[in-house]
Design an enzyme around this catalytic site. Structure first.
Site, PDB file in Angstrom:
ATOM      1  N   ASN A  13      -3.776  40.650  28.849  1.00  0.00           N
ATOM      2  CA  ASN A  13      -2.947  41.806  29.251  1.00  0.00           C
ATOM      3  C   ASN A  13      -2.312  42.346  28.041  1.00  0.00           C
ATOM      4  O   ASN A  13      -1.980  41.795  27.119  1.00  0.00           O
ATOM      5  CB  ASN A  13      -1.727  41.292  30.099  1.00  0.00           C
ATOM      6  CG  ASN A  13      -2.209  40.880  31.456  1.00  0.00           C
ATOM      7  OD1 ASN A  13      -3.355  41.555  32.141  1.00  0.00           O
ATOM      8  ND2 ASN A  13      -1.622  40.110  32.113  1.00  0.00           N
ATOM      9  N   ASN A 184       4.589  23.411  34.719  1.00  0.00           N
ATOM     10  CA  ASN A 184       5.585  23.452  34.856  1.00  0.00           C
ATOM     11  C   ASN A 184       6.451  22.805  35.976  1.00  0.00           C
ATOM     12  O   ASN A 184       5.660  22.923  37.073  1.00  0.00           O
ATOM     13  CB  ASN A 184       6.396  24.616  34.097  1.00  0.00           C
ATOM     14  CG  ASN A 184       6.362  25.812  34.928  1.00  0.00           C
ATOM     15  OD1 ASN A 184       5.724  25.732  36.331  1.00  0.00           O
ATOM     16  ND2 ASN A 184       6.287  27.152  34.328  1.00  0.00           N
ATOM     17  N   GLY A 252       4.799  27.736  27.117  1.00  0.00           N
ATOM     18  CA  GLY A 252       3.711  26.951  27.865  1.00  0.00           C
ATOM     19  C   GLY A 252       2.126  27.371  27.480  1.00  0.00           C
ATOM     20  O   GLY A 252       1.377  26.396  27.542  1.00  0.00           O
ATOM     21  N   ASP A 253       2.071  28.483  27.226  1.00  0.00           N
ATOM     22  CA  ASP A 253       0.471  28.815  26.644  1.00  0.00           C
ATOM     23  C   ASP A 253       0.438  28.100  25.368  1.00  0.00           C
ATOM     24  O   ASP A 253      -0.863  27.592  25.220  1.00  0.00           O
ATOM     25  CB  ASP A 253       0.399  30.267  26.494  1.00  0.00           C
ATOM     26  CG  ASP A 253       0.307  30.891  27.844  1.00  0.00           C
ATOM     27  OD1 ASP A 253       0.385  30.389  29.089  1.00  0.00           O
ATOM     28  OD2 ASP A 253       1.037  32.293  27.921  1.00  0.00           O
ATOM     29  N   GLY A 288       8.881  36.849  21.291  1.00  0.00           N
ATOM     30  CA  GLY A 288       7.499  37.098  21.449  1.00  0.00           C
ATOM     31  C   GLY A 288       6.645  36.070  21.711  1.00  0.00           C
ATOM     32  O   GLY A 288       7.004  34.842  21.970  1.00  0.00           O
ATOM     33  N   SER A 292       4.648  34.306  17.848  1.00  0.00           N
ATOM     34  CA  SER A 292       5.722  33.133  17.660  1.00  0.00           C
ATOM     35  C   SER A 292       5.136  31.963  17.360  1.00  0.00           C
ATOM     36  O   SER A 292       5.435  30.902  17.274  1.00  0.00           O
ATOM     37  CB  SER A 292       6.747  32.897  19.149  1.00  0.00           C
ATOM     38  OG  SER A 292       5.865  32.652  20.150  1.00  0.00           O
TER      39      SER A 292
HETATM   40  P1  ADP Z   1       6.489  27.231  30.638  1.00  0.00           P
HETATM   41  O1  ADP Z   1       6.746  28.201  29.665  1.00  0.00           O
HETATM   42  O2  ADP Z   1       5.068  27.372  31.320  1.00  0.00           O
HETATM   43  O3  ADP Z   1       7.468  27.462  31.855  1.00  0.00           O
HETATM   44  P2  ADP Z   1       7.995  24.993  29.434  1.00  0.00           P
HETATM   45  O4  ADP Z   1       9.071  25.841  29.404  1.00  0.00           O
HETATM   46  O5  ADP Z   1       8.175  23.857  30.298  1.00  0.00           O
HETATM   47  O6  ADP Z   1       6.870  25.910  30.055  1.00  0.00           O
HETATM   48  O7  ADP Z   1       7.668  24.861  28.068  1.00  0.00           O
HETATM   49  C1  ADP Z   1       6.693  24.207  27.544  1.00  0.00           C
HETATM   50  C2  ADP Z   1       6.660  23.387  26.477  1.00  0.00           C
HETATM   51  O8  ADP Z   1       7.296  24.045  25.362  1.00  0.00           O
HETATM   52  C3  ADP Z   1       7.418  22.119  26.793  1.00  0.00           C
HETATM   53  O9  ADP Z   1       6.942  20.971  27.457  1.00  0.00           O
HETATM   54  C4  ADP Z   1       8.276  21.795  25.469  1.00  0.00           C
HETATM   55  O10 ADP Z   1       7.443  20.886  24.821  1.00  0.00           O
HETATM   56  C5  ADP Z   1       8.308  23.260  24.508  1.00  0.00           C
HETATM   57  N1  ADP Z   1       9.438  23.724  24.840  1.00  0.00           N
HETATM   58  C6  ADP Z   1       9.859  24.814  25.854  1.00  0.00           C
HETATM   59  N2  ADP Z   1      11.085  25.360  25.491  1.00  0.00           N
HETATM   60  C7  ADP Z   1      11.581  24.370  24.637  1.00  0.00           C
HETATM   61  C8  ADP Z   1      12.982  24.318  24.072  1.00  0.00           C
HETATM   62  N3  ADP Z   1      14.027  24.914  24.372  1.00  0.00           N
HETATM   63  N4  ADP Z   1      13.422  23.218  22.974  1.00  0.00           N
HETATM   64  C9  ADP Z   1      12.303  22.649  22.596  1.00  0.00           C
HETATM   65  N5  ADP Z   1      11.041  22.661  23.063  1.00  0.00           N
HETATM   66  C10 ADP Z   1      10.713  23.606  24.205  1.00  0.00           C
END
Ligand code: ADP
Length: 302
Positions: A13, A184, A252-253, A288, A292
């Site tokens: 996208n 998630n 998450g990606d 981003g 990132s």
């Molecule tokens: P999504 O983006 O699909 O909602 P998550 O928020 O669970 O997925 O993030 C995916 C992964 O990225 C987490 O399991 C963790 O390993 C890492 N992550 C996300 N946010 C943080 C954070 N604030 N600090 C450290 N690691 C993070």
């Protein structure tokens, strides 16, 4: 023996972002800041994340024959992704129209466009790519029937990884192929509870319930709290890495791509998830999505 460590089958996208003082109500017009255009879509994000880590990566996707399609192809190629599988035409490139207010809340309209035209026939025409890939990953920003066709065309010995996002009920055939299913908290609830997402218990309970639905393994990501992995041997917690989070877009990606790459390299599920948590953590320290994503050296240095 495989030409690719990872084949991503998914969406691409253009994210069109405008900052506004206030998101408009029905019938209202507001003036915003300058338009920012970023490459995005879960498939494109995963492919860039994997390539940035050094994995030999290919993308099977569809974009429009337009400027946004060109932007997406450029960002894939400059990250080192093989774009021979990216089909062009049939509909405009998918776009996400995003308004963000000063508190960071956003309103998003997605036009799937060409992503919605990635068909089962496109998958059948790409069996060479599927057969050349150690791990195949998918998400749900393309038609579910296309994901079903991916599962049907996996070659023995390859591994399938699915992040069902945006979440939707999955047919048993798809669930049975997932190794792992990566969700998630929100996705876990929808897959378990249906549209109302009404599920009780702890994340470890969700992991067990998800596993009982048929996947060979399950990963539940928990943002700053890390992740849980579950397979026939039980549920294991994977700690997060403490970082100063700036922007969690696309974390998450990055996590899914890193997990897929490490599994393909022979790591166990807990080992691969621990590495993916480092990649996810690195990704939230910069603004981003694709911009990132860290290199392997940057993950090492974290
Ligand atoms: P999504 O983006 O699909 O909602 P998550 O928020 O669970 O997925 O993030 C995916 C992964 O990225 C987490 O399991 C963790 O390993 C890492 N992550 C996300 N946010 C943080 C954070 N604030 N600090 C450290 N690691 C993070």
């Amino acid at each position: 023996m495989y030409a690719y460590d990872l084949l991503v089958v998914g969406s691409a996208n253009a994210d069109l972002v405008v900052e506004v003082e206030r998101r408009p109500a029905a019938g209202e017009t507001v003036l915003g800041g300058d338009l920012a255009t970023h490459p995005g879509g879960k498939g494109a994000n995963q492919a860039v994340a994997a390539a940035r880590l050094g994995a030999r990566t290919a993308l099977l996707a569809r974009v429009g024959d337009d400027a946004h399609g060109g932007l997406l192809l450029d960002s894939q190629r400059s990250a080192g992704v093989d774009t021979a599988g990216v089909l062009v035409g049939g509909a405009p490139t998918g776009v996400a129209l995003i308004t963000v207010d000063p508190s960071g809340d956003n309103s998003i309209v997605v036009s799937p466009g060409a992503n919605g035209r990635l068909t089962p026939a496109d998958v059948r025409a790409a069996t060479g790519l599927l057969g050349a890939s150690r791990v195949v990953s998918a998400q749900l920003e393309i038609p579910l029937e296309t994901v079903v066709e991916v599962v049907r065309n996996l070659t023995p010995g390859s591994r399938f990884v699915l992040n069902p996002s945006p979440p939707a009920p999955l047919p048993p055939e798809v669930l049975a192929a997932c190794d792992p299913l990566i969700v998630n908290e929100h996705e876990a609830k929808v897959i378990l509870g249906g549209a109302d997402g009404d599920v009780s218990g702890e994340p470890a309970d969700w992991a067990r319930l998800l596993l009982a639905k048929g996947p060979r393994s399950v990963v539940v990501t928990l943002g700053a709290d890390g992740a849980l992995v579950a397979d026939g041997r039980g549920v294991t917690a994977v700690p997060s890495v403490r970082v100063a989070a700036v922007d969690t877009t696309g974390a998450g990606d990055a996590f899914t791509a890193a997990l897929a790459v490490r599994l393909g390299a022979g790591a166990s599920l807990p080992e691969a998830a621990a590495y993916a948590a480092r990649v996810g953590a690195a990704a939230v320290t910069r603004r981003g999505a694709q911009d990132s994503y860290p290199t392997a050296e940057e993950v090492e240095a974290l």
